[in-house]
Design a protein around this motif. Sequence first.
Motif, PDB file in Angstrom:
ATOM      1  N   VAL A  64       0.847  -1.189   0.000  1.00 53.66           N
ATOM      2  CA  VAL A  64       0.000   0.000   0.000  1.00 53.66           C
ATOM      3  C   VAL A  64       0.888   1.246   0.000  1.00 53.66           C
ATOM      4  N   PRO A  65       0.410   2.334  -0.601  1.00 54.51           N
ATOM      5  CA  PRO A  65       1.228   3.552  -0.671  1.00 54.51           C
ATOM      6  C   PRO A  65       1.736   4.040   0.683  1.00 54.51           C
ATOM      7  N   ARG A  66       0.954   3.893   1.740  1.00 55.94           N
ATOM      8  CA  ARG A  66       1.396   4.341   3.066  1.00 55.94           C
ATOM      9  C   ARG A  66       2.643   3.584   3.517  1.00 55.94           C
ATOM     10  N   SER A  67       2.692   2.304   3.228  1.00 52.04           N
ATOM     11  CA  SER A  67       3.876   1.513   3.592  1.00 52.04           C
ATOM     12  C   SER A  67       5.091   1.968   2.789  1.00 52.04           C
ATOM     13  N   ALA A  68       4.877   2.253   1.503  1.00 51.95           N
ATOM     14  CA  ALA A  68       5.984   2.746   0.669  1.00 51.95           C
ATOM     15  C   ALA A  68       6.491   4.077   1.208  1.00 51.95           C
ATOM     16  N   THR A  69       5.577   4.925   1.638  1.00 56.58           N
ATOM     17  CA  THR A  69       5.966   6.224   2.190  1.00 56.58           C
ATOM     18  C   THR A  69       6.844   6.050   3.414  1.00 56.58           C
ATOM     19  N   SER A  70       6.488   5.111   4.298  1.00 56.36           N
ATOM     20  CA  SER A  70       7.276   4.877   5.511  1.00 56.36           C
ATOM     21  C   SER A  70       8.689   4.408   5.184  1.00 56.36           C
ATOM     22  N   VAL A  71       8.794   3.474   4.245  1.00 56.08           N
ATOM     23  CA  VAL A  71      10.120   2.961   3.870  1.00 56.08           C
ATOM     24  C   VAL A  71      10.936   4.072   3.207  1.00 56.08           C
ATOM     25  N   VAL A  72      10.312   4.842   2.328  1.00 59.65           N
ATOM     26  CA  VAL A  72      11.012   5.943   1.657  1.00 59.65           C
ATOM     27  C   VAL A  72      11.442   6.987   2.683  1.00 59.65           C
ATOM     28  N   ASP A  73      10.604   7.251   3.688  1.00 55.99           N
ATOM     29  CA  ASP A  73      10.995   8.195   4.750  1.00 55.99           C
ATOM     30  C   ASP A  73      12.306   7.757   5.395  1.00 55.99           C
ATOM     31  N   ASP A  74      12.387   6.464   5.745  1.00 60.37           N
ATOM     32  CA  ASP A  74      13.604   5.946   6.391  1.00 60.37           C
ATOM     33  C   ASP A  74      14.809   6.013   5.453  1.00 60.37           C
ATOM     34  N   LEU A  75      14.600   5.653   4.183  1.00 59.00           N
ATOM     35  CA  LEU A  75      15.701   5.689   3.220  1.00 59.00           C
ATOM     36  C   LEU A  75      16.150   7.124   2.946  1.00 59.00           C
ATOM     37  N   GLU A  76      15.203   8.044   2.940  1.00 62.40           N
ATOM     38  CA  GLU A  76      15.556   9.449   2.728  1.00 62.40           C
ATOM     39  C   GLU A  76      16.351   9.978   3.920  1.00 62.40           C
ATOM     40  N   SER A  77      15.943   9.606   5.126  1.00 63.16           N
ATOM     41  CA  SER A  77      16.685  10.022   6.329  1.00 63.16           C
ATOM     42  C   SER A  77      18.115   9.498   6.311  1.00 63.16           C
ATOM     43  N   ALA A  78      18.292   8.317   5.722  1.00 61.66           N
ATOM     44  CA  ALA A  78      19.628   7.718   5.631  1.00 61.66           C
ATOM     45  C   ALA A  78      20.424   8.265   4.449  1.00 61.66           C
ATOM     46  N   GLY A  79      19.802   9.123   3.631  1.00 58.99           N
ATOM     47  CA  GLY A  79      20.497   9.694   2.478  1.00 58.99           C
ATOM     48  C   GLY A  79      20.598   8.764   1.282  1.00 58.99           C
ATOM     49  N   LEU A  80      19.742   7.726   1.232  1.00 62.89           N
ATOM     50  CA  LEU A  80      19.843   6.744   0.159  1.00 62.89           C
ATOM     51  C   LEU A  80      18.871   7.002  -0.994  1.00 62.89           C
ATOM     52  N   VAL A  81      17.813   7.764  -0.733  1.00 64.58           N
ATOM     53  CA  VAL A  81      16.884   8.178  -1.786  1.00 64.58           C
ATOM     54  C   VAL A  81      16.578   9.656  -1.591  1.00 64.58           C
ATOM     55  N   ALA A  82      16.068  10.257  -2.654  1.00 66.88           N
ATOM     56  CA  ALA A  82      15.663  11.665  -2.584  1.00 66.88           C
ATOM     57  C   ALA A  82      14.284  11.807  -3.207  1.00 66.88           C
ATOM     58  N   ARG A  83      13.534  12.710  -2.640  1.00 66.39           N
ATOM     59  CA  ARG A  83      12.225  13.043  -3.207  1.00 66.39           C
ATOM     60  C   ARG A  83      12.363  14.339  -3.991  1.00 66.39           C
ATOM     61  N   GLN A  84      11.548  14.435  -5.030  1.00 64.17           N
ATOM     62  CA  GLN A  84      11.498  15.669  -5.813  1.00 64.17           C
ATOM     63  C   GLN A  84      10.075  15.838  -6.338  1.00 64.17           C
ATOM     64  N   PRO A  85       9.637  17.064  -6.539  1.00 64.85           N
ATOM     65  CA  PRO A  85       8.286  17.255  -7.068  1.00 64.85           C
ATOM     66  C   PRO A  85       8.190  16.732  -8.498  1.00 64.85           C
ATOM     67  N   ASP A  86       7.044  16.188  -8.827  1.00 67.29           N
ATOM     68  CA  ASP A  86       6.785  15.724 -10.186  1.00 67.29           C
ATOM     69  C   ASP A  86       6.487  16.951 -11.041  1.00 67.29           C
ATOM     70  N   PRO A  87       7.283  17.198 -12.080  1.00 67.54           N
ATOM     71  CA  PRO A  87       7.064  18.399 -12.891  1.00 67.54           C
ATOM     72  C   PRO A  87       5.744  18.366 -13.669  1.00 67.54           C
ATOM     73  N   HIS A  88       5.134  17.189 -13.793  1.00 67.45           N
ATOM     74  CA  HIS A  88       3.892  17.058 -14.550  1.00 67.45           C
ATOM     75  C   HIS A  88       2.647  17.027 -13.666  1.00 67.45           C
ATOM     76  N   ASP A  89       2.852  16.878 -12.349  1.00 70.17           N
ATOM     77  CA  ASP A  89       1.721  16.804 -11.433  1.00 70.17           C
ATOM     78  C   ASP A  89       2.171  17.344 -10.075  1.00 70.17           C
ATOM     79  N   ARG A  90       1.716  18.534  -9.738  1.00 74.67           N
ATOM     80  CA  ARG A  90       2.165  19.182  -8.503  1.00 74.67           C
ATOM     81  C   ARG A  90       1.794  18.399  -7.248  1.00 74.67           C
ATOM     82  N   ARG A  91       0.799  17.524  -7.342  1.00 78.54           N
ATOM     83  CA  ARG A  91       0.377  16.748  -6.179  1.00 78.54           C
ATOM     84  C   ARG A  91       1.252  15.525  -5.950  1.00 78.54           C
ATOM     85  N   ALA A  92       2.014  15.129  -6.950  1.00 77.67           N
ATOM     86  CA  ALA A  92       2.793  13.885  -6.871  1.00 77.67           C
ATOM     87  C   ALA A  92       4.257  14.160  -6.521  1.00 77.67           C
TER      88      ALA A  92
END
Length: 141
Positions: A64-92
């Motif tokens: 489920v997307p919520r679970s993906a968000t939690s894992v991505v949060d942890d990976l982002e805190s560890a500096g292993l992934v980065a989030r960026q705004p979707d240039p085609h959809d401001r909500r994504a």
Amino acid sequence: MDGAGENTEQLAALLDGIVRRQRRASREGLGDTVTHGQFRVLRTLGAADQPLRLSELAAKLGIVPRSATSVVDDLESAGLVARQPDPHDRRATLVTLTPAGTQILTTLRQNRREAMATQLTRLTPDEQSTLIHLLERLAED
């Protein structure tokens, strides 16, 4: 238990043991840096040819997307992934590997390959071919 049931139990136990050994070997030298779930996210992002939306990542992982968000949060805190705004959809939000994430993924894959290569040396080339054939048959959907 009948013979078929015993075979099923034995095969399940053997496959579980091999998978656990592979997971341990993958993380060797990395300690508890990355969990198996986090490795799946890194591997999925590494296989993608572009950054993925969180919803796409969740779908590819079968979670489920919520679970993906939690894992991505942890990976982002560890500096292993980065989030960026979707240039085609401001909500994504798009997720991508960082250079550190790519390095960890490379190390995990290399450790896994080396561990499997070590195990496969116990088999002859013909036995390895037979094993591949049998596993491919079992993996068919």
